[in-house]
Design a protein around this motif. Structure first.
Motif, PDB file in Angstrom:
ATOM      1  N   SER A  27      26.933   7.902  25.354  1.00 38.73           N
ATOM      2  CA  SER A  27      26.160   9.135  25.213  1.00 38.73           C
ATOM      3  C   SER A  27      26.831  10.164  24.311  1.00 38.73           C
ATOM      4  O   SER A  27      26.175  11.102  23.853  1.00 38.73           O
ATOM      5  N   ARG A  28      28.126  10.014  24.042  1.00 37.32           N
ATOM      6  CA  ARG A  28      28.830  10.981  23.199  1.00 37.32           C
ATOM      7  C   ARG A  28      29.476  10.285  22.005  1.00 37.32           C
ATOM      8  O   ARG A  28      30.574  10.622  21.595  1.00 37.32           O
ATOM      9  N   ALA A  29      28.749   9.336  21.454  1.00 44.85           N
ATOM     10  CA  ALA A  29      29.289   8.531  20.360  1.00 44.85           C
ATOM     11  C   ALA A  29      29.061   9.164  18.995  1.00 44.85           C
ATOM     12  O   ALA A  29      28.003   9.730  18.721  1.00 44.85           O
ATOM     13  N   THR A  30      30.070   9.038  18.140  1.00 44.02           N
ATOM     14  CA  THR A  30      29.956   9.317  16.718  1.00 44.02           C
ATOM     15  C   THR A  30      30.095   7.982  16.005  1.00 44.02           C
ATOM     16  O   THR A  30      31.033   7.224  16.269  1.00 44.02           O
ATOM     17  N   PHE A  31      29.151   7.699  15.112  1.00 43.03           N
ATOM     18  CA  PHE A  31      29.179   6.420  14.403  1.00 43.03           C
ATOM     19  C   PHE A  31      29.249   6.680  12.910  1.00 43.03           C
ATOM     20  O   PHE A  31      28.421   7.401  12.361  1.00 43.03           O
ATOM     21  N   LEU A  32      30.246   6.083  12.250  1.00 41.32           N
ATOM     22  CA  LEU A  32      30.385   6.220  10.800  1.00 41.32           C
ATOM     23  C   LEU A  32      30.449   4.844  10.165  1.00 41.32           C
ATOM     24  O   LEU A  32      31.208   3.970  10.615  1.00 41.32           O
ATOM     25  N   VAL A  33      29.653   4.660   9.113  1.00 42.27           N
ATOM     26  CA  VAL A  33      29.753   3.459   8.291  1.00 42.27           C
ATOM     27  C   VAL A  33      30.153   3.921   6.896  1.00 42.27           C
ATOM     28  O   VAL A  33      29.493   4.774   6.299  1.00 42.27           O
ATOM     29  N   VAL A  34      31.264   3.393   6.407  1.00 42.70           N
ATOM     30  CA  VAL A  34      31.906   3.906   5.204  1.00 42.70           C
ATOM     31  C   VAL A  34      31.708   2.958   4.030  1.00 42.70           C
ATOM     32  O   VAL A  34      32.026   1.761   4.123  1.00 42.70           O
ATOM     33  N   ASP A  35      31.200   3.493   2.939  1.00 44.72           N
ATOM     34  CA  ASP A  35      31.021   2.705   1.725  1.00 44.72           C
ATOM     35  C   ASP A  35      32.386   2.430   1.088  1.00 44.72           C
ATOM     36  O   ASP A  35      33.352   3.175   1.298  1.00 44.72           O
ATOM     37  N   ASN A  36      32.441   1.355   0.315  1.00 42.81           N
ATOM     38  CA  ASN A  36      33.688   0.943  -0.337  1.00 42.81           C
ATOM     39  C   ASN A  36      34.796   0.680   0.674  1.00 42.81           C
ATOM     40  O   ASN A  36      35.950   1.071   0.482  1.00 42.81           O
ATOM     41  N   ALA A  37      34.438   0.021   1.744  1.00 40.07           N
ATOM     42  CA  ALA A  37      35.412  -0.313   2.780  1.00 40.07           C
ATOM     43  C   ALA A  37      34.995  -1.604   3.470  1.00 40.07           C
ATOM     44  O   ALA A  37      33.833  -1.796   3.809  1.00 40.07           O
ATOM     45  N   GLY A  38      35.973  -2.476   3.663  1.00 33.84           N
ATOM     46  CA  GLY A  38      35.752  -3.719   4.376  1.00 33.84           C
ATOM     47  C   GLY A  38      36.461  -3.699   5.716  1.00 33.84           C
ATOM     48  O   GLY A  38      36.620  -2.639   6.334  1.00 33.84           O
ATOM     49  N   HIS A  39      36.919  -4.867   6.158  1.00 30.32           N
ATOM     50  CA  HIS A  39      37.524  -4.965   7.483  1.00 30.32           C
ATOM     51  C   HIS A  39      38.889  -4.280   7.545  1.00 30.32           C
ATOM     52  O   HIS A  39      39.332  -3.906   8.622  1.00 30.32           O
ATOM     53  N   ASN A  40      39.537  -4.117   6.406  1.00 36.14           N
ATOM     54  CA  ASN A  40      40.808  -3.386   6.370  1.00 36.14           C
ATOM     55  C   ASN A  40      40.583  -1.956   5.894  1.00 36.14           C
ATOM     56  O   ASN A  40      41.264  -1.450   5.009  1.00 36.14           O
ATOM     57  N   LEU A  41      39.625  -1.310   6.494  1.00 32.53           N
ATOM     58  CA  LEU A  41      39.217   0.045   6.113  1.00 32.53           C
ATOM     59  C   LEU A  41      40.395   1.013   6.068  1.00 32.53           C
ATOM     60  O   LEU A  41      40.461   1.877   5.194  1.00 32.53           O
ATOM     61  N   GLN A  42      41.321   0.885   7.012  1.00 29.61           N
ATOM     62  CA  GLN A  42      42.413   1.856   7.120  1.00 29.61           C
ATOM     63  C   GLN A  42      43.331   1.858   5.904  1.00 29.61           C
ATOM     64  O   GLN A  42      43.979   2.867   5.618  1.00 29.61           O
ATOM     65  N   ILE A  43      43.387   0.735   5.155  1.00 32.93           N
ATOM     66  CA  ILE A  43      44.192   0.733   3.933  1.00 32.93           C
ATOM     67  C   ILE A  43      43.334   0.943   2.686  1.00 32.93           C
ATOM     68  O   ILE A  43      43.859   1.341   1.647  1.00 32.93           O
ATOM     69  N   GLU A  44      42.036   0.715   2.794  1.00 27.82           N
ATOM     70  CA  GLU A  44      41.156   0.915   1.643  1.00 27.82           C
ATOM     71  C   GLU A  44      40.674   2.357   1.540  1.00 27.82           C
ATOM     72  O   GLU A  44      40.451   2.865   0.437  1.00 27.82           O
TER      73      GLU A  44
END
Length: 279
Positions: free
Chosen positions: A236-253
């Protein structure tokens, strides 16, 4: 540090003091993938005890015959929490398969979880049942790779969306060492025979009412983003983000965006507590 649980030796690292933050890495990496992306967010923050563990058979943790299925793996995590965090509420951060286990933990022990951060979470264990985008490479490598690193570079490219010298360097520092430390026999058997939680189908019934952030990659062709989005109504208190130019290793990309999003989640959790809501 190491702790014995059900025949396993569980390696873990604790940094800082204060509110516990339990961090669960992906499969078959180890705790360093979490440590390297999360610690910068706490460089100017006090009051948090970050707990990074290696799952059994990964990193420096050894498995035992007690672990045959994902339910067994979750039981190890629960026992770890009982011994290390005890009865104190904690924040939970899960990446990839660590996100999958975090969803399971939140479902069975949600009263202990004060907030949930999911980085490119696996939602469906069976890859054939996942909704995945086509493989895309948005930035191609423009640098030379040593012949001795060819195998590692091939693995890097399987996940890469942004393949440049910076992301390759981050991969070698943050992700590759854990992959190389994994117990190959255990990992192969576990993935083939026990990767799925018996109650995976109940993820959409969790009814979790504390701050949650889903951070996903638009080009993530490993776990995708659409299956995670389907779970949003259960939070009920979710924030959802889908990020362009990012794959499964989003944290380094997309490291800057990752840091900003993670810090915003921490702020959201703290603001909720200050306002007296149940977190």
């Amino acid at each position: 540090m190491n702790i014995a649980i059900n025949g396993c030796s569980i390696h873990y690292e604790i940094i800082g003091t204060g509110r516990p933050v339990l961090c669960l890495h992906g499969f078959p990496e180890d705790h360093e993938v979490m440590l390297h992306c999360i610690e910068p967010a706490f460089s100017a923050l006090d009051g948090y005890q970050r707990i990074y563990l290696d799952l059994p058979g990964m990193g420096k943790s050894t498995p035992s015959e007690a672990i045959q299925t994902a339910d067994d793996m979750l039981a190890i995590i629960q026992a770890f929490i009982q011994q290390v965090i005890k009865n104190e509420p904690f924040l939970l951060v899960g990446q990839s398969y660590g996100g999958y286990l975090s969803l399971g933990l939140t479902l069975v022990d949600q009263e202990k979880v004060d907030g949930l951060f999911l980085l490119c979470p696996c939602v469906k264990a069976d890859r054939q049942h996942r909704t995945l985008p086509e493989k895309q490479l948005r930035e191609r490598p423009q640098f030379l790779v040593e012949e001795t690193e060819a195998a590692a570079f091939s693995d890097f490219m399987e996940m890469a969306v942004i393949a440049n010298e910076r992301t390759w360097t981050s991969y070698k520092k943050d992700i590759l060492p854990g992959l190389l430390r994994a117990d190959e026999g255990f990992v192969t058997n576990y993935q083939a025979n026990g990767y799925e939680l018996s109650f995976e189908s109940a993820f959409n019934t969790v009814g979790f009412d504390k701050p949650v952030t889903f951070l996903t990659g638009r080009q993530d062709d490993c776990v995708g983003y659409q299956d995670a989005f389907a779970l949003v109504p259960a939070f009920s208190r979710a924030t959802f983000l889908v990020v362009d130019n990012a794959g499964h290793n989003l944290q380094i990309e997309q490291p800057v965006l990752f840091q900003e999003t993670f810090k915003k989640w921490l702020t959201h959790v703290n603001e909720s507590k200050e306002k007296g809501t149940e977190v």
